[in-house]
Scaffold this active site. Structure first.
Site, PDB file in Angstrom:
ATOM      1  N   PRO A 142       0.833  -1.213   0.000  1.00 31.14           N
ATOM      2  CA  PRO A 142       0.000   0.000   0.000  1.00 31.14           C
ATOM      3  C   PRO A 142       0.867   1.263   0.000  1.00 31.14           C
ATOM      4  CG  PRO A 142      -0.865  -1.572   1.582  1.00 31.14           C
ATOM      5  CD  PRO A 142       0.449  -2.127   1.093  1.00 31.14           C
ATOM      6  N   GLU A 143       0.510   2.185  -0.875  1.00 30.30           N
ATOM      7  CA  GLU A 143       1.192   3.476  -0.930  1.00 30.30           C
ATOM      8  C   GLU A 143       0.162   4.556  -0.593  1.00 30.30           C
ATOM      9  OE1 GLU A 143       3.501   3.943  -4.553  1.00 30.30           O
ATOM     10  OE2 GLU A 143       3.976   1.802  -4.623  1.00 30.30           O
ATOM     11  N   LYS A 188       2.172   6.480   4.302  1.00 32.54           N
ATOM     12  CA  LYS A 188       1.447   5.233   4.041  1.00 32.54           C
ATOM     13  C   LYS A 188       0.788   4.705   5.317  1.00 32.54           C
ATOM     14  CE  LYS A 188       5.230   3.969   0.910  1.00 32.54           C
ATOM     15  NZ  LYS A 188       6.330   3.009   0.705  1.00 32.54           N
ATOM     16  N   ARG A 231      14.777  -1.298  -5.581  1.00 35.23           N
ATOM     17  CA  ARG A 231      13.418  -1.563  -6.071  1.00 35.23           C
ATOM     18  C   ARG A 231      13.493  -1.392  -7.581  1.00 35.23           C
ATOM     19  NH1 ARG A 231       9.690  -0.763  -2.028  1.00 35.23           N
ATOM     20  NH2 ARG A 231       8.378  -2.084  -3.316  1.00 35.23           N
TER      21      ARG A 231
END
Ligand SMILES: [Zn+2]
Length: 279
Positions: free
Chosen positions: A2-3, A57, A264
């Protein structure tokens, strides 16, 4: 995963169904899911939910009792979810906290976190201030364009890493960083200090558009994101580059989406996002 958009969707659903509801009890399955404030757990029963805010977040529930206010802050980054009781839960053994509400549209709000990256914190107002100051930089949706420009002008380093650095800009993770940079035509590794003011202003506008659009779509359900009521976010259908390695560039430039393996993954089109394009 979740962002910011997903956390905003979570906060919005809890707000619409539980605002004003009195808390009956709080059950904590494992004490180590509470990062801070476990000894204050007995304060919460009898308090009512006064507001629900998103920070980065994380989602902060503000409870009030006898004019005193305290918070439950849930970290959603990585694998944490807040779910209503009616939402079927995969692996219910990973429900670590249950907040039981009385006379409310939802009898229960659960904190589910299979990998326990992320915790809950029970904080008073000063504790919340310290928590926010330690963790969160500028909020992309609360910041004015000028604040964003000044922030980027004061920093060095690669643009994508900066967008995802929570203590600098809070709430953007790997999915939205990739989507924003593609739409802005900026290479993930471009040095922030080389960007013109005009490029940073355009980046700000695109960042706001992407985040608002994603919130309107209920966020992106990639891997395990569900809203508290169990619905999946639909913004994934509008992803242009994230997870699209080897596919033709959606700008029809003739290029393909590539991926850099880093800390990432960065997904990008080298023709549309040249390192030299900074003016
Ligand atoms: Zn392209």
């Amino acid at each position: 995963m979740p962002e910011l958009p997903e956390a905003e969707v979570v906060a919005g659903q809890i707000r619409s169904r539980l605002l004003g509801a009195p808390l009956g009890d709080v059950w904590v399955g494992r004490a180590d899911i509470v990062r801070e404030g476990f000894s204050t757990l007995s304060w919460y029963p009898g308090a009512s939910l006064q507001s629900v805010e998103r920070f980065g977040k994380s989602v902060a529930l503000r409870f009030v009792k006898d004019k005193v206010c305290r918070y439950v802050v849930a970290e959603l980054g990585m694998t944490g979810l807040l779910l209503f009781q009616s939402t079927p839960t995969k692996h219910p053994q990973h429900v670590h906290v249950k907040m039981l509400f009385e006379d409310a549209r939802e009898p229960e709000l659960r904190y589910w976190n299979p990998r326990r990256f992320g915790r809950l914190s029970l904080l008073d107002t000063a504790g919340l201030d310290r928590y926010l100051a330690r963790r969160f930089g500028l909020d992309p949706l609360a910041a004015a364009q000028q604040d964003f420009v000044e922030l980027l002008q004061s920093r060095r380093g690669r643009l994508k890493s900066l967008l995802m650095h929570q203590q600098v800009i809070a709430g953007i993770g790997n999915i939205y960083a990739n989507e924003i940079l593609f739409r802005a035509g900026l290479h993930p590794h471009v040095q922030v200090s080389r960007l013109s003011v005009a490029r940073v202003e355009k980046l700000y506008q695109i960042m706001c558009e992407v985040l608002h659009e994603a919130i309107a779509c209920g966020g992106s359900s990639v891997r395990d994101f569900f809203a508290p009521d169990g619905t999946e976010g639909q913004y994934k259908r509008r992803h242009l580059v994230y997870g699209k390695v080897g596919q033709p560039c959606p700008n029809h430039c003739g290029g393909v989406i590539r991926r850099f393996q880093g800390e990432r993954s960065a997904y990008f089109c080298l023709s549309c996002q040249s390192l030299r394009s900074t003016k």
